[in-house]
Design a protein around this motif. Structure first.
Motif: not given
Length: 339
Positions: A152-166
Motif C-alpha cells: 500500500g506504499l504508493k510512490i507516485g510520480a517523483v523525480t529520480r533525485v527525490r525517489f529515495e527521499a519519497r
C-alpha cells in the motif's frame, strides 16, 4: 592466383578457410581469437588475397580493424545475408561457417558493413555504457515500486533525485521495511552516481567535438543524441546520398512486390536501434508546442494533420537523420528557415 579467405570469429578462437578463385580449398584451420594470430595465419597468402571476409559481430571490428591496419583487403559481411547464405548447410560448425564465408566473398554475393574507426568504437562504447546505466537505475526503481505496491506504499510520480527521499517517507520508522529497502536504496544511490559520471564523460566528449556541436544546432538534438548519431555514422562519406541514411537506420518502409502484389508496410527497423530511438525521441521534442517554429516542424505538422502524429514522428525522425548527415557533410549549422 587470386585467393579468398573466410573468418568465423568468436571470443576464444577464429576458424579460417582459404580458397582459390575456382573454389578449391587451399587451407583450413583454427587459431586463437587474437588479431596477431589471424595475421600470422594469413601472411603466406598476403600478396594474393583479393578479399578477407568476416561476419559482423562482437569481435569483428576488433579483428577486422587490425587486419585493415595491416593492409589486408577486409570486408565485413551483413549478418542477415550470411545467415541466409549458410542456411542450406545441414551441419553447422565453425569450420563450415568459415568455408561458407570464403565462398560468399569469392562470389561477391554479399553486402559489406562499415568497420568503425577506433575513435568511433570508443564513442559507441561510451554511449552504450551510459544507456546501460540508465536501464540499471530504471530497473532498480521498478523493483522498489513493485515491492512497495502490495504494502500500500504508493510512490507516485517523483523525480529520480527525490525517489529515495519519497521511499523513506513512506516506509517511516518500520524497522523491518527499513531493513528490506535500505540495501536497494543504497544501490539506487550508487547507480545514480555512476550514471552521473558517465553523463559527464558524454558532455566532455561533445564539448571537444565540433561535429557534435554542429549537430546540436538542430532542435531536439541534445548531447546524447548527437554523440550517438556521430558514433553510428562514423564516416559520412560512406553514404553517396544523404537519403540513404534513413534506410540505413531502418526508418524507411518495408516493401513486398511480386507480380500483381505490391505491399508497403511499416518501417524496416534495421540498423542501430539506439540511434533510431534517439531520433524518434528528438522528433517528439520538435513537435512539442513549446519548441521553436521551423520549416522542419511545419513540414511535420502538415503530415500529422493528414496522417496522424505517430506517422509524422517517424517521418520527422527520418528527415532529421538525412538532414543531420547533410549538415555534417556540408559543414553547416541547422537553418531554421530552410531545413
Amino acid at each position: 592466383m587470386s585467393v579468398y579467405a573466410g573468418l568465423d570469429t568468436s571470443l576464444d578462437a577464429v576458424a579460417i578457410c582459404v580458397i582459390a578463385e575456382t573454389g578449391e580449398m587451399l587451407w583450413q584451420g583454427k587459431v586463437l581469437g587474437d588479431p596477431d594470430a589471424v595475421t600470422a595465419a594469413l601472411q603466406r597468402w598476403r600478396d594474393d588475397l583479393v578479399r578477407v571476409g568476416l561476419e559482423a559481430g562482437a569481435t569483428s571490428e576488433w579483428i577486422g580493424g587490425h587486419l585493415v591496419d595491416e593492409g589486408f583487403p577486409v570486408v565485413c559481411l551483413e549478418s542477415r545475408h550470411v545467415k541466409a547464405a549458410l542456411g542450406a548447410m545441414t551441419v553447422k560448425t565453425d569450420r563450415n561457417d568459415a568455408q561458407g564465408i570464403a565462398q560468399i566473398v569469392r562470389t561477391g554475393w554479399f553486402k559489406a558493413v562499415h568497420l568503425k574507426s577506433a575513435a568511433g568504437q570508443r564513442l559507441r562504447t561510451l554511449t552504450a555504457a551510459r544507456k546501460a546505466a540508465v536501464r540499471a537505475v530504471t530497473a532498480n526503481e521498478q523493483v522498489i515500486r513493485g515491492l512497495s505496491r502490495p504494502l500500500g506504499l504508493k510512490i507516485g510520480a517523483v523525480t529520480r533525485v527525490r525517489f529515495e527521499a519519497r521511499v523513506r517517507q513512506l516506509v517511516g520508522a518500520d524497522r523491518l521495511l527499513l531493513g528490506i529497502f535500505e540495501p536497494l536504496l543504497r544501490m539506487h544511490r550508487c547507480l545514480r552516481e555512476n550514471l552521473a559520471d558517465l553523463h559527464r564523460l558524454v558532455l566532455r566528449a561533445v564539448r571537444v567535438d565540433p561535429i557534435c556541436r554542429r549537430l546540436m544546432t538542430m532542435p531536439g538534438i541534445g548531447p546524447v543524441t548527437a554523440l550517438t548519431y556521430r558514433a553510428t555514422i562514423d564516416d559520412p562519406k560512406r553514404f553517396r546520398r544523404s537519403r540513404s541514411v534513413g534506410a540505413y537506420l531502418g526508418l524507411t518502409p518495408r516493401r513486398y512486390q511480386s507480380g500483381e502484389v505490391d505491399r508497403i508496410g511499416r518501417i524496416t527497423k534495421v540498423g542501430d536501434s539506439e540511434t533510431r530511438t534517439a531520433l524518434f525521441e528528438a522528433a517528439n521534442v520538435i513537435l512539442r508546442p513549446t519548441t521553436r517554429w521551423s520549416s522542419m516542424k511545419a513540414w511535420a505538422m502538415k503530415i500529422a494533420r493528414r496522417k496522424g502524429a505517430r506517422r509524422a514522428k517517424v517521418a520527422l525522425a527520418r528527415r532529421m537523420a538525412v538532414t543531420l548527415h547533410r549538415m555534417w557533410v556540408d559543414e553547416q549549422d541547422f537553418r531554421w528557415s530552410a531545413a
